[in-house]
Design an enzyme around this catalytic site. Structure first.
Site, mmCIF file in Angstrom:
data_model
loop_
_atom_site.group_PDB
_atom_site.id
_atom_site.type_symbol
_atom_site.label_atom_id
_atom_site.label_comp_id
_atom_site.label_asym_id
_atom_site.label_seq_id
_atom_site.Cartn_x
_atom_site.Cartn_y
_atom_site.Cartn_z
ATOM 1 N N GLN A 163 0.806 -1.228 0.000
ATOM 2 C CA GLN A 163 0.000 0.000 0.000
ATOM 3 C C GLN A 163 0.839 1.280 0.000
ATOM 4 O O GLN A 163 0.532 2.222 -0.721
ATOM 5 C CB GLN A 163 -0.923 -0.018 1.215
ATOM 6 C CG GLN A 163 -1.822 1.204 1.334
ATOM 7 C CD GLN A 163 -2.685 1.129 2.575
ATOM 8 O OE1 GLN A 163 -3.677 0.438 2.608
ATOM 9 N NE2 GLN A 163 -2.280 1.828 3.611
ATOM 10 N N GLU A 205 -3.136 9.481 -1.306
ATOM 11 C CA GLU A 205 -2.417 10.263 -0.290
ATOM 12 C C GLU A 205 -1.327 11.120 -0.898
ATOM 13 O O GLU A 205 -0.436 11.602 -0.199
ATOM 14 C CB GLU A 205 -1.850 9.328 0.785
ATOM 15 C CG GLU A 205 -2.948 8.583 1.530
ATOM 16 C CD GLU A 205 -2.442 7.807 2.742
ATOM 17 O OE1 GLU A 205 -1.227 7.809 3.012
ATOM 18 O OE2 GLU A 205 -3.285 7.200 3.419
ATOM 19 N N GLU A 285 4.949 -2.084 8.170
ATOM 20 C CA GLU A 285 3.652 -2.043 8.860
ATOM 21 C C GLU A 285 2.759 -3.173 8.351
ATOM 22 O O GLU A 285 2.744 -3.462 7.150
ATOM 23 C CB GLU A 285 3.019 -0.677 8.569
ATOM 24 C CG GLU A 285 1.684 -0.426 9.258
ATOM 25 C CD GLU A 285 1.194 0.987 8.955
ATOM 26 O OE1 GLU A 285 2.021 1.910 8.795
ATOM 27 O OE2 GLU A 285 -0.025 1.166 8.843
ATOM 28 N N ASP A 312 -1.008 -1.891 12.674
ATOM 29 C CA ASP A 312 -2.056 -0.898 12.363
ATOM 30 C C ASP A 312 -3.405 -1.612 12.459
ATOM 31 O O ASP A 312 -4.044 -1.607 13.525
ATOM 32 C CB ASP A 312 -1.807 -0.305 10.976
ATOM 33 C CG ASP A 312 -2.955 0.576 10.487
ATOM 34 O OD1 ASP A 312 -3.807 0.944 11.302
ATOM 35 O OD2 ASP A 312 -3.017 0.898 9.277
ATOM 36 N N LYS A 337 -4.271 5.960 15.406
ATOM 37 C CA LYS A 337 -5.239 6.747 14.637
ATOM 38 C C LYS A 337 -6.431 6.961 15.551
ATOM 39 O O LYS A 337 -7.118 5.994 15.912
ATOM 40 C CB LYS A 337 -5.698 5.953 13.418
ATOM 41 C CG LYS A 337 -4.610 5.667 12.371
ATOM 42 C CD LYS A 337 -5.095 4.570 11.435
ATOM 43 C CE LYS A 337 -4.261 4.495 10.164
ATOM 44 N NZ LYS A 337 -4.547 3.245 9.411
ATOM 45 N N ARG A 366 -5.415 9.341 8.055
ATOM 46 C CA ARG A 366 -6.109 8.328 7.270
ATOM 47 C C ARG A 366 -5.970 8.696 5.795
ATOM 48 O O ARG A 366 -5.579 9.803 5.463
ATOM 49 C CB ARG A 366 -7.605 8.269 7.631
ATOM 50 C CG ARG A 366 -7.926 7.995 9.084
ATOM 51 C CD ARG A 366 -7.294 6.718 9.634
ATOM 52 N NE ARG A 366 -7.604 5.499 8.926
ATOM 53 C CZ ARG A 366 -8.307 4.471 9.418
ATOM 54 N NH1 ARG A 366 -8.808 4.554 10.632
ATOM 55 N NH2 ARG A 366 -8.480 3.358 8.715
ATOM 56 N N SER A 367 -6.352 7.777 4.926
ATOM 57 C CA SER A 367 -6.266 8.112 3.496
ATOM 58 C C SER A 367 -7.295 9.165 3.111
ATOM 59 O O SER A 367 -7.066 9.958 2.208
ATOM 60 C CB SER A 367 -6.407 6.851 2.646
ATOM 61 O OG SER A 367 -7.542 6.103 3.039
ATOM 62 N N LYS A 388 2.873 9.867 10.662
ATOM 63 C CA LYS A 388 2.584 9.360 9.315
ATOM 64 C C LYS A 388 1.390 10.137 8.759
ATOM 65 O O LYS A 388 0.320 10.125 9.364
ATOM 66 C CB LYS A 388 2.242 7.863 9.395
ATOM 67 C CG LYS A 388 1.875 7.230 8.060
ATOM 68 C CD LYS A 388 1.457 5.764 8.210
ATOM 69 C CE LYS A 388 1.170 5.147 6.838
ATOM 70 N NZ LYS A 388 0.604 3.787 6.940
HETATM 71 P P1 PGA Z 1 -6.468 3.966 5.564
HETATM 72 O O1 PGA Z 1 -4.973 3.457 5.443
HETATM 73 O O2 PGA Z 1 -6.488 5.297 6.187
HETATM 74 O O3 PGA Z 1 -6.953 3.936 4.141
HETATM 75 O O4 PGA Z 1 -7.203 2.922 6.386
HETATM 76 C C1 PGA Z 1 -3.890 4.039 6.089
HETATM 77 C C2 PGA Z 1 -2.960 2.982 6.636
HETATM 78 O O5 PGA Z 1 -3.150 1.776 6.361
HETATM 79 O O6 PGA Z 1 -2.037 3.302 7.369
HETATM 80 ZN ZN ZN Z 2 -1.601 0.805 7.603
#
Ligand code: PGA
Ligand code: ZN
Length: 432
Positions: A163, A205, A285, A312, A337, A366-367, A388
């Site tokens: 990702q 992102e 991660e 995560d 998060k 978050r994305s 991050k």
């Molecule tokens: P997400 O991904 O905000 O789309 O869930 C971010 C991450 O996996 O760190």
């Molecule tokens: Zn992640």
């Protein structure tokens, strides 16, 4: 005048993907106020707090009118009159009012926006910037930024399986310098991508849209980009990956579609371990799915003494899961998060639990994001050590980096960059 909550309102605003989200605004009887916008994930763990969405045809089902109504009908009456400085009690009240284990009734999106808005209002009442209000006199470090160069997975039409292909600059000396070095790498990566063919734009992102034949091709290009940027790979600049393996499978097996491979958990662990030996990788991660702790444990046992292994989706910012993961020895760092668990206090509890085990901690965006810069303050004021945010383009990302620059400037000669000290013991010493 006291810090009593006089009003709580919510409205529908829009996030960086053009989807509806919740903004909350809390005003105290002193007139001080705070505002916060809920972010939204795309690669979400099953154990996360649940956002309340309207469903149906409008806005692709992402509408938040029910979440917004719940703030007016239930949350505001419950919080009015409470002391905004008592974040723990405010958050307990929100959890009890919702009454579910995953905040599904009132919505994680409504609850997180209100919880953060209360925090902002309390800092405003104290006439302090949020980071300093949270630090409460304790010494804190500016976070080490983890910055995306290529975005893949659920953020780029699954063009790569991995990702996030990111970089970290533990020896930069200052937060400001870490951004400057990252900018060199980001531009060098863009030049390399252009030479290979037409650039395909950016992912969710802000990282370059990945135009690669294999996941390793991306690792090769990123390593070349670091070298082409004039910095040393594995010295000044390290690679950091978010495998987000939850999106690739579970304990029964993982699919690397780009590599045309189906891997068992054991093979997946071996693949990650091999990448970490072959490329200058400092951090990985979610190398396994959210409940595949055996594969996480294999990775941790093999390389956890020299590579940061972050949970995560595995931890979902939940203090109890952090404790279980520590007992099982499956990670040495936690992604934090706030919206994954739903309230400020619960996120802080997860961070405290991780730090008590000597882990690294990364406050994360978050994305789906917005102009809200709270995470710049949380990462600094909580002394998390790492931040991050996503990539080095697009204002919903740059707003956070720029806010940390302001905090660094405000600290003046007191500013300390976390750098290598952000990692769990052992890794920190290897970098020193
Ligand atoms: P997400 O991904 O905000 O789309 O869930 C971010 C991450 O996996 O760190
Ligand atoms: Zn992640």
């Amino acid at each position: 005048m006291t810090a009593r909550i006089a009003s709580v309102i919510a409205r529908q605003v829009w996030d960086s993907r053009g989807r509806p989200t919740v903004e909350a605004e809390v005003t105290l009887d002193s007139g001080a106020s705070g505002r916060a916008i809920a972010p939204a994930g795309a690669s979400r763990g099953a154990h996360e707090a649940i956002d309340l969405r309207d469903g149906g045809a409008a806005f692709g089902g992402y509408g938040v009118s029910r979440a917004v109504s719940g703030v007016a009908a239930e949350i505001a009456p419950a919080l009015i009159g409470m002391d905004a400085r008592d974040q723990a009690l405010v958050d307990q009240t929100l959890c009890a009012l919702d009454g579910t284990a995953n905040k599904a009734r009132l919505g994680g999106n409504a609850i997180v926006a209100v919880s953060l808005a209360v925090l902002h209002a309390a800092a405003a009442q104290a006439r302090e910037p949020l980071w300093r209000y949270l630090a409460d006199g304790r010494p804190v470090r500016l976070p080490l930024p983890e910055i995306q160069i290529f975005g893949g997975g659920a953020h780029a039409g699954r063009r790569t399986d991995v990702q996030d292909f990111m970089v970290m600059c533990p020896k930069a000396g200052s937060f400001r310098r870490a951004l400057e070095i990252t900018d060199d790498v980001y531009r060098a990566a863009g030049r390399l991508m252009q030479e290979r063919g037409p650039l395909s734009g950016v992912a969710d992102e802000g990282g370059w849209w990945p135009d690669f034949q294999s996941n390793e091709d991306a690792l090769d290009v990123l390593t070349k980009a670091i070298e082409a940027s004039g910095h040393r790979a594995g010295e000044d600049v390290w690679i950091s990956l978010d495998i987000a393996a939850n999106e690739l499978g579970d304990a029964s097996g993982y699919t690397l579609a780009l590599d045309d491979r189906r891997l068992s958990g054991e093979e997946m662990a071996a693949r990650i371990i091999e990448w970490c030996g072959r490329y200058p990788i400092l951090s990985v991660e979610d190398p396994a799915g959210q409940d595949d702790w055996q594969t996480m444990g294999r990775v941790m046992a093999a390389i956890g003494n020299r590579v940061q292994v972050i949970g995560d989706d595995v931890l979902v910012t939940n203090a109890q899961r952090v404790e279980r993961a520590a007992a099982a020895g499956v990670c040495n760092a936690a992604l934090i998060k706030v919206n994954q668990v739903g309230t400020v206090s619960e996120a802080k509890a997860a961070l405290d639990a991780a730090q008590a085990h000597g882990w690294g901690t990364l406050v994360s965006a978050r994305s789906g994001e917005s102009e809200d810069v709270a995470i710049a303050h949380l990462s600094t004021g909580w002394n998390a050590g790492q931040l991050k945010v996503g990539s080095f383009t697009r204002s919903e990302r740059m707003a956070k980096w720029n806010e940390v620059l302001r905090i660094e400037e405000a600290m003046g000669s007191q500013a300390v960059y976390a750098g290598a000290s952000a990692f769990a013991a052992g890794i920190a010493e290897l970098l020193a």
